[in-house]
Write an enzyme that holds these catalytic residues in place. Structure first.
Site, PDB file in Angstrom:
ATOM      1  N   SER A 189       0.786  -1.237   0.000  1.00  0.00           N
ATOM      2  CA  SER A 189       0.000   0.000   0.000  1.00  0.00           C
ATOM      3  C   SER A 189       0.817   1.287   0.000  1.00  0.00           C
ATOM      4  O   SER A 189       0.241   2.372  -0.060  1.00  0.00           O
ATOM      5  CB  SER A 189      -0.961   0.015   1.197  1.00  0.00           C
ATOM      6  OG  SER A 189      -2.044  -0.862   0.969  1.00  0.00           O
ATOM      7  N   LYS A 244       0.048   3.814  -2.644  1.00  0.00           N
ATOM      8  CA  LYS A 244      -0.990   4.847  -2.529  1.00  0.00           C
ATOM      9  C   LYS A 244      -0.424   6.250  -2.338  1.00  0.00           C
ATOM     10  O   LYS A 244      -1.121   7.241  -2.582  1.00  0.00           O
ATOM     11  CB  LYS A 244      -1.943   4.471  -1.383  1.00  0.00           C
ATOM     12  CG  LYS A 244      -2.769   3.240  -1.731  1.00  0.00           C
ATOM     13  CD  LYS A 244      -3.452   2.623  -0.528  1.00  0.00           C
ATOM     14  CE  LYS A 244      -4.211   1.362  -0.970  1.00  0.00           C
ATOM     15  NZ  LYS A 244      -4.638   0.518   0.147  1.00  0.00           N
ATOM     16  N   SER A 249      -6.405   3.483   3.946  1.00  0.00           N
ATOM     17  CA  SER A 249      -5.836   2.568   2.951  1.00  0.00           C
ATOM     18  C   SER A 249      -6.900   1.884   2.103  1.00  0.00           C
ATOM     19  O   SER A 249      -6.804   0.695   1.796  1.00  0.00           O
ATOM     20  CB  SER A 249      -4.953   1.516   3.638  1.00  0.00           C
ATOM     21  OG  SER A 249      -3.987   1.017   2.753  1.00  0.00           O
TER      22      SER A 249
END
Length: 403
Positions: free
Chosen positions: A62, A65, A117
């Site tokens: 993640s 991101k 997230s």
């Protein structure tokens, strides 16, 4: 007797642990990390203060991101209303529970992406900006390469769910984060600890997943992002600032979450305890021979605490800051200073050029004039000769007719 031995052994073990911990805390050497790859830089100058396998391609999970967020902020309109698709609604993994057909602003989706997230938010962002996840992948890869300047990154999606071709490096991730932190909107969202969330199917308070921002507060933390998929292990991106030093830490592939946090705090401790950022004031002057140079803006440079540095101008007009080991730790272009003496010299050179040009022009004009007089003289002589011959011819004819 056996119990006494156990007690003594325990006390010795505790004392040895305390001694080793105290020794480690007083040691100025970089920490030993569990994470497979890591990097720490000073965000103001970009100087690398620690690295481990920084160029090894790995799975970011993640931490992807961070790139998606700054790309959306810079290329999209934060007030745009995004309609959530079925594909976004059904995205795997962590989510902010978007509903198909739900309408959300782009900014709110970025908040859900970074703070909670949300993979569904990531897909909704990608489809809004590029029409599809596939096209988004192409668009963001071009952006990362051409705008931010990454070298070894290729993203297949906006959220970081595993794909064997979805790779990056610690060095590229820290460069992306450094770039993103220059954006005020990104900094605000990246540093948000709590946010009320009112969605079509989910009313809650989003709380950052990064534990150094909430559960185990670390002095100076300004933002963070966590990541995990089985193939990537635990990944962390962390920003922190104390006094005049701003740090960014990336750790990749720790087998246990606590180790990722320990690696991060150990690196931050090492950074804050051993480095500082100084600066050269705007307008400061330097010399190279007779030529003077000036700093066009405030120039920061990061160095070890209490370390003496030297500054010199090199032939191309750049200022190099060198540490005690002779390593260049910073380099910045300077502006030339036009001194009164230089201005006088330049004016004299201009006058000489103009004078030479005038003299050459005058010489050319004089030469052309003499050439013209000479040609005129030749022409007059030629005409006079022709007239003389004509008169002689006429005279002969008249004499012949008279006989």
């Amino acid at each position: 007797m056996k119990q006494v031995i156990i007690i003594i052994t325990t006390i010795v073990a505790i004392n040895m642990f305390s001694m080793s911990k105290a020794f480690a805390e007083s040691d100025n050497n970089p920490p030993t990390l569990v994470s497979e790859a890591a990097i720490m830089i000073d965000s103001k100058t970009g100087r690398v203060l620690y690295d481990k396998n920084e160029n090894k391609q790995m799975y970011p999970a993640s931490l992807t991101k961070i790139a998606t967020a700054v790309y959306a902020i810079e290329t999209g309109n934060l007030d745009d209303i995004v309609t959530v698709s079925e594909k976004a609604r059904n995205a795997e993994g962590t989510s902010v529970y978007l509903e198909e057909g739900e309408q959300v602003t782009l900014k709110k989706l970025i908040q859900g992406l970074l703070i909670n997230s949300g993979n569904d938010a990531g897909v909704a962002i990608a489809e809004h900006l590029s029409g599809s996840v596939k096209q988004f992948s192409s668009d963001i890869n071009k952006y990362l390469k051409n705008v931010i300047g990454v070298q070894n990154t290729h993203f297949e999606n906006p959220h970081g769910l595993f794909d064997p071709n979805h790779v990056t490096t610690a060095k590229d991730l820290v460069k992306i984060t450094q770039y993103a932190m220059k954006n005020e909107t990104f900094r605000e969202i990246f540093g948000t600890k709590k946010l009320k969330w009112n969605g079509a199917s989910w009313d809650t308070t989003l709380i950052t997943h990064h534990k150094l921002m909430r559960q185990i507060p670390y002095k100076g933390i300004t933002g963070g992002k966590t990541g995990f998929v089985n193939q990537s292990g635990f990944t962390l991106a962390t920003t922190a600032e104390r006094k005049n030093l701003s740090l960014i830490v990336i750790t990749l592939n720790s087998y246990i979450q606590s180790a990722a946090y320990n690696d991060t705090t150990n690196l931050l401790d090492y950074g804050f305890e051993n480095f500082e950022t100084s600066s050269i004031s705007k307008g400061a002057t330097f010399s190279l021979g007779e030529q003077k140079y000036m700093a066009p803006k405030r120039i920061p440079y990061t160095h070890s605490l209490n370390e003496q540095v030297s500054k010199k101008v090199i032939d191309n007009g750049s200022l190099e800051v060198t540490n005690e080991a002779g390593n260049v730790i910073a380099s910045y272009p300077l502006n030339k200073v036009e001194t009164e003496e230089n201005v006088v010299k330049q004016e004299k050179i201009k006058e000489e050029i103009i004078a030479n040009k005038d003299a050459k022009t005058s010489s050319m004009v004089g030469g052309h004039f003499l050439e013209f007089i000479f040609m005129l003289f030749i022409t007059v002589l030629s005409i006079a000769g022709i007239i003389y011959h004509i008169r002689q011819l006429v005279k002969k004819v008249n004499t012949s007719n008279g006989g």
